[in-house]
Design an enzyme around this catalytic site. Structure first.
Site, mmCIF file in Angstrom:
data_model
loop_
_atom_site.group_PDB
_atom_site.id
_atom_site.type_symbol
_atom_site.label_atom_id
_atom_site.label_comp_id
_atom_site.label_asym_id
_atom_site.label_seq_id
_atom_site.Cartn_x
_atom_site.Cartn_y
_atom_site.Cartn_z
ATOM 1 N N GLY A 1 0.762 -1.246 0.000
ATOM 2 C CA GLY A 1 0.000 0.000 0.000
ATOM 3 C C GLY A 1 0.793 1.297 0.000
ATOM 4 C CD GLU B 1 1.560 0.538 7.393
ATOM 5 O OE1 GLU B 1 1.136 0.641 6.222
ATOM 6 O OE2 GLU B 1 1.390 -0.484 8.077
ATOM 7 C CG ASP C 1 -8.065 -0.110 9.981
ATOM 8 O OD1 ASP C 1 -8.860 0.636 10.552
ATOM 9 O OD2 ASP C 1 -8.432 -1.172 9.453
ATOM 10 C CE LYS D 1 -9.944 3.329 7.506
ATOM 11 N NZ LYS D 1 -10.308 1.954 7.088
ATOM 12 C CB VAL E 1 -10.092 5.164 1.940
ATOM 13 C CG1 VAL E 1 -10.995 6.099 2.718
ATOM 14 C CG2 VAL E 1 -8.900 4.729 2.794
ATOM 15 N NE ARG F 1 -2.138 -2.791 -4.344
ATOM 16 C CZ ARG F 1 -2.241 -2.986 -3.023
ATOM 17 N NH1 ARG F 1 -2.153 -1.969 -2.197
ATOM 18 N NH2 ARG F 1 -2.416 -4.199 -2.543
HETATM 19 P P1 IMP Z 1 -3.959 -2.413 10.586
HETATM 20 O O1 IMP Z 1 -2.957 -3.490 10.847
HETATM 21 O O2 IMP Z 1 -5.348 -2.781 11.017
HETATM 22 O O3 IMP Z 1 -3.542 -1.047 11.134
HETATM 23 O O4 IMP Z 1 -4.121 -2.285 9.020
HETATM 24 C C1 IMP Z 1 -3.176 -1.712 8.282
HETATM 25 C C2 IMP Z 1 -3.184 -2.183 6.844
HETATM 26 O O5 IMP Z 1 -4.467 -2.589 6.380
HETATM 27 C C3 IMP Z 1 -2.800 -1.010 6.009
HETATM 28 O O6 IMP Z 1 -1.408 -0.948 5.846
HETATM 29 C C4 IMP Z 1 -3.554 -1.256 4.721
HETATM 30 O O7 IMP Z 1 -2.773 -2.030 3.848
HETATM 31 C C5 IMP Z 1 -4.772 -2.023 5.135
HETATM 32 N N1 IMP Z 1 -5.934 -1.115 5.281
HETATM 33 C C6 IMP Z 1 -6.448 -0.611 6.426
HETATM 34 N N2 IMP Z 1 -7.509 0.189 6.202
HETATM 35 C C7 IMP Z 1 -7.681 0.211 4.860
HETATM 36 C C8 IMP Z 1 -8.606 0.888 3.985
HETATM 37 O O8 IMP Z 1 -9.508 1.650 4.390
HETATM 38 N N3 IMP Z 1 -8.428 0.659 2.655
HETATM 39 C C9 IMP Z 1 -7.467 -0.153 2.145
HETATM 40 N N4 IMP Z 1 -6.576 -0.808 2.925
HETATM 41 C C10 IMP Z 1 -6.675 -0.623 4.271
HETATM 42 MG MG MG Z 2 -0.501 -1.608 4.138
#
Ligand code: IMP
Ligand code: MG
Length: 178
Positions: A48, A102, A106, A134, A156, A168
């Protein structure tokens, strides 16, 4: 285009290409000021962050290295809650100030895994730069150092972020239509 379709879902434009560019410019200025004189290694988290990493790194105006780690915790539009380590780091991080890049923080699970790994490796310091955060979903303790935009807890796509592999290459960031 203000409304787009990716796979089966519709998305509305949320953060424009111009807003993203000017925010990355500001973040790069802060990083250039804050981290001057450090032995810097940027680590982009794939997939990402590749566009954000490229645009941010291009604006770093001192000696710096960059490397990438591949991790994945998402399936479709939901975090699976566990992080798969897909490509490890083969770069030496000892004594370096590491800037983790990053696309989005999330729940913070991915970040937590990375920070835990780095703390074991005698780095000089850790900073985290994320294009999106977020706050309502974030459960981590780490205070993210450089945040492009704080956004609501909606899915998103665009500017590197995908929905099941697509989206992407969208130049703006789009949010799921309700
Ligand atoms: P986390 O481990 O829950 O913080 O998620 C992080 C990863 O999930 C990010 O690096 C993204 O690759 C993916 N991600 C989280 N939220 C979104 C979103 O709204 N859209 C697309 N990918 C997301
Ligand atoms: Mg990611």
């Amino acid at each position: 285009m203000d409304k787009i379709k990716v796979h089966d879902k519709f998305f509305n434009v949320f953060i424009s290409e111009e807003m993203i560019a000017s925010r990355i410019d500001e973040l790069s200025k802060q990083i250039n000021d804050d981290l001057a004189g450090k032995d810097l290694l940027f680590i982009g988290i794939l997939n990402g962050s590749f566009l954000f990493a490229a645009d941010l790194f291009r604006k770093i105006d001192m000696d710096a290295r960059i490397s990438f780690l591949k991790l994945s915790s998402y399936e479709g539009t939901e975090s699976t809650g566990f992080v798969r380590r897909l490509i490890g780091l083969n770069e030496s991080v000892k004594g370096k100030t590491v800037v983790v890049i990053e696309d989005i923080v999330d729940t913070g699970k991915t970040l937590e895994g990375i920070i835990t790994d780095l703390r074991d490796k005698e780095v000089e310091g850790i900073r985290v730069a994320t294009l999106l955060l977020k706050p309502e979903a974030y459960k981590g303790d780490y205070k993210v150092d450089y945040v492009g935009f704080e956004i609501p807890n909606n899915f998103v796509v665009g500017f590197g972020l995908d929905y099941n592999g697509l989206g992407r290459n969208l130049r703006s960031i789009y949010t799921l239509s309700k």
